[in-house]
Scaffold this motif. Sequence first.
Motif, PDB file in Angstrom:
ATOM      1  N   THR B  53      57.403  12.533  39.761  1.00  0.00           N
ATOM      2  CA  THR B  53      58.773  12.222  40.167  1.00  0.00           C
ATOM      3  C   THR B  53      59.576  13.489  40.418  1.00  0.00           C
ATOM      4  O   THR B  53      60.616  13.453  41.063  1.00  0.00           O
ATOM      5  CB  THR B  53      59.504  11.398  39.099  1.00  0.00           C
ATOM      6  N   ARG B  54      59.116  14.570  39.883  1.00  0.00           N
ATOM      7  CA  ARG B  54      59.816  15.832  40.087  1.00  0.00           C
ATOM      8  C   ARG B  54      59.342  16.552  41.327  1.00  0.00           C
ATOM      9  O   ARG B  54      59.896  17.597  41.673  1.00  0.00           O
ATOM     10  CB  ARG B  54      59.608  16.749  38.884  1.00  0.00           C
ATOM     11  N   ASN B  55      58.308  16.033  41.933  1.00  0.00           N
ATOM     12  CA  ASN B  55      57.800  16.660  43.156  1.00  0.00           C
ATOM     13  C   ASN B  55      57.499  18.127  42.971  1.00  0.00           C
ATOM     14  O   ASN B  55      57.792  18.951  43.823  1.00  0.00           O
ATOM     15  CB  ASN B  55      58.808  16.494  44.295  1.00  0.00           C
ATOM     16  N   ALA B  56      56.960  18.441  41.850  1.00  0.00           N
ATOM     17  CA  ALA B  56      56.508  19.810  41.567  1.00  0.00           C
ATOM     18  C   ALA B  56      57.621  20.823  41.673  1.00  0.00           C
ATOM     19  O   ALA B  56      57.379  21.989  41.939  1.00  0.00           O
ATOM     20  CB  ALA B  56      55.344  20.191  42.478  1.00  0.00           C
ATOM     21  N   SER B  57      58.805  20.414  41.465  1.00  0.00           N
ATOM     22  CA  SER B  57      59.899  21.384  41.540  1.00  0.00           C
ATOM     23  C   SER B  57      60.140  22.067  40.200  1.00  0.00           C
ATOM     24  O   SER B  57      60.795  23.089  40.126  1.00  0.00           O
ATOM     25  CB  SER B  57      61.179  20.698  41.989  1.00  0.00           C
ATOM     26  N   THR B  58      59.632  21.487  39.169  1.00  0.00           N
ATOM     27  CA  THR B  58      59.817  22.107  37.866  1.00  0.00           C
ATOM     28  C   THR B  58      58.482  22.582  37.330  1.00  0.00           C
ATOM     29  O   THR B  58      57.429  22.063  37.669  1.00  0.00           O
ATOM     30  CB  THR B  58      60.406  21.109  36.858  1.00  0.00           C
ATOM     31  N   ARG B  59      58.601  23.552  36.485  1.00  0.00           N
ATOM     32  CA  ARG B  59      57.367  24.158  35.999  1.00  0.00           C
ATOM     33  C   ARG B  59      56.590  23.189  35.116  1.00  0.00           C
ATOM     34  O   ARG B  59      55.372  23.127  35.186  1.00  0.00           O
ATOM     35  CB  ARG B  59      57.719  25.423  35.218  1.00  0.00           C
ATOM     36  N   TRP B  60      57.285  22.419  34.354  1.00  0.00           N
ATOM     37  CA  TRP B  60      56.554  21.555  33.428  1.00  0.00           C
ATOM     38  C   TRP B  60      55.772  20.501  34.196  1.00  0.00           C
ATOM     39  O   TRP B  60      54.660  20.130  33.816  1.00  0.00           O
ATOM     40  CB  TRP B  60      57.504  20.912  32.427  1.00  0.00           C
ATOM     41  N   THR B  65      50.544  18.404  35.745  1.00  0.00           N
ATOM     42  CA  THR B  65      49.583  17.947  36.742  1.00  0.00           C
ATOM     43  C   THR B  65      48.354  18.838  36.748  1.00  0.00           C
ATOM     44  O   THR B  65      47.219  18.350  36.858  1.00  0.00           O
ATOM     45  CB  THR B  65      50.230  17.952  38.130  1.00  0.00           C
ATOM     46  N   ALA B  66      48.581  20.115  36.623  1.00  0.00           N
ATOM     47  CA  ALA B  66      47.443  21.032  36.648  1.00  0.00           C
ATOM     48  C   ALA B  66      46.541  20.809  35.446  1.00  0.00           C
ATOM     49  O   ALA B  66      45.307  20.848  35.569  1.00  0.00           O
ATOM     50  CB  ALA B  66      47.952  22.480  36.680  1.00  0.00           C
ATOM     51  N   ASN B  67      47.139  20.591  34.311  1.00  0.00           N
ATOM     52  CA  ASN B  67      46.319  20.373  33.130  1.00  0.00           C
ATOM     53  C   ASN B  67      45.484  19.116  33.261  1.00  0.00           C
ATOM     54  O   ASN B  67      44.331  19.066  32.825  1.00  0.00           O
ATOM     55  CB  ASN B  67      47.206  20.272  31.885  1.00  0.00           C
ATOM     56  N   ILE B  68      46.090  18.100  33.841  1.00  0.00           N
ATOM     57  CA  ILE B  68      45.337  16.861  34.004  1.00  0.00           C
ATOM     58  C   ILE B  68      44.216  17.060  35.007  1.00  0.00           C
ATOM     59  O   ILE B  68      43.110  16.540  34.856  1.00  0.00           O
ATOM     60  CB  ILE B  68      46.281  15.732  34.435  1.00  0.00           C
TER      61      ILE B  68
END
Lengths: 525, 191
Positions: B53-60, B65-68
């Motif tokens: 929902t953040r469209n990768a705009s935030t670091r978290w 997503t990367a961790n998953i």
Amino acid sequence: MDIAGKDATIEPEKGNENPVNYCATNMSSDWPLNDNYLPNTSVGMIPRGNSIMESSACSSAPMVDSFCPLIWDQPVSEQNRGYCHVNIQNNARTSDSFGPSAGTGWIPDTMLRDDMFLPTVQGMVPQSLPQLPSDSGFIERAARFSCFSGGNFGDMMNPFSVPEYLNSYSGMLASVQGQHEVFAGDGTKLNTTESSKEASLPLVYGTEGSPLKNEKMRECLPCSREEAQQGVCTLANDSDEAEFSSRGDQEELEGSPRESSGKGVESKKRKGTEQSTALNVNNRALKPSAKTAKDDAEIQNKDDLNPTTSKPSGKHGKKGLQWPDLPKEEYIRVRARRGQATNSHSLAERLRRERISERMKFLQDLVPGCSKITGKAVMLDEIINYVQSLQRQVEFLSMKLATVNPWLNFSIEGLLTKDIFQSRIGSSSSLGFPPDVTIPYPPPHQTPPGLIQPDLSSLANSSNALRRSINSPFTPAFRESTSQAPSMWEDELHNVVQMGISSSAHLSSQDLSGSLPPRHIKAEP
Amino acid sequence: MKARTGYSTSLKQEFLKKWIKGIRIYSNFKKDMNILERKKAIKLSADLAIASTRNASTRWSRTLTANISKNETNKIFVEQIFSDSEVIKKEAPSRLMARSNRIASKKIWRRSHITQIKARKMGPYAVKARSIAKKLVKNRTKVLKSLVPGGENMDGISLIKETLDYIVSLRVQVDVMRRLASAAENSTRSL
């Protein structure tokens, strides 16, 4: 360097509460709220003559407006508190809080603490500063001030010999921009040419006899983009110079003294000093102190090295946290307060602390039960607890969902029902799905029939359950809406089944929101 | 207030849709999962949905997503859910590390120097109290960094910003999940 030792710490956001003097509750905590100049502190005006303009109000425009002309008549006290650097976010608040207090025209002595700066009414400036150019010109210049090149700290002229012009300057600046800016660099520029300035500046105000201590520094600090809304100026020398060149006549006044300053400042600094000298017009007695001179040289050196890195270097003092690489174009000018170290490091740190405290305030609203907590450590503790609890809740709920629904075939329908319940009962912020929404779905894919069975059965069950629960005696308003609902359930059921079947069913938000009929039930708080 | 509610509502809707979609895809992948697998699937889809929902705009969100996606099996799952390229690789930490090393040494000097200055100015007790407070804050910041995904290499200000965003998203997640859970529970109970 922090004024932690001083008891007047002001919280910038608390302006409306008339925080004349906030004692930092956690002096030991690394949260120097007093660093923020307190625009909303009801800075009174200093009565008469010499003493005073110690309290420096924040240079917010609103404050300026409401300021009493008395200020100008009084000589600037020697105890220059320095400016509270403008806190951008406090603009509105300062204006609010300032109005009433400014009307009195008296600055309570208690207000005269480090970070108070008297705002000056715009109108007042011309009266007391004949040499001052018209307000508009000054304001314009003030508006550009935000773009000071960083690092010219050093001998900040005594802000309080300066306060008059600073006040007017800040006031004008604020009025122009409607925004607080942190002034930096002005002081530094001023400092460089202080001696020459003094001679040449036709300051009108009577400065105090005591030599001004250059305790304040103005420094341009890079500011994050979001915080420097208007006043962000590019650190680049070009921009500064451009701004400087666009200054009004005042700059020319100062131009010569600036140029003649003995220091081998870079061109940008020279230009910066021009700007600052514009400010200095009001400031009569700028006396460079040895210390500031040294600092100034130091800062100049720093600037020489790399203007863009002046801010990062200033951040070295940060404890355990790194300053991000801020975009080079954006800087905030910070004015040091009395009694604080005036080198770039401390100012940068102060700016950083302010930012952190601002954000902490947002967090206070977000985390329940944190409204009374002042202090970074405690707040952080609460935040950590809250985040941990939320994460644990997610885990728990996902486990619960796994047990409740062994087929993992959650349907929108169930959620809609839940939404109905919520909305009817008046709980807050429903999901917004109307009970009678028709969800258009793409045609179902070919799926093994076996898969359909469990879906259908569960869905049928759930829809029956929902219908039963809907028809249960709730409020009559609920019933009238639900009378339409049952007829829609079948359609929905089919839709949902289709949705469940097709693995690539694409739920587009547009579909859902578009299909919300106007009569949907939605309880919005 | 209205605007904020509207925003959070739309956020919830978006999260819900994505979440359910993810669950469906997952369940199509693996039939007959046991309860733990189901739970994992649910949580995974929820995390992916809320991060997207953040469209990768935030670091978290990027970190999440990367961790998953690190898990290979999950990767396919992720890619199927997000046909649009929202998955952004995590920033290379090397650059940050280099900077931090360089700055750290300067900080150490500066810290010691400042401590001396302050000790002279303020007296020993104040300095000690302040340093204790700073230690506290530092420890807690460390904990917070470990909690917020992707918070390791961030400075204090960005960390707080990310935390704010993360808290909002977590709340949305919890709220929607709770509603779904109670709705499902009601439906099964009334069967």
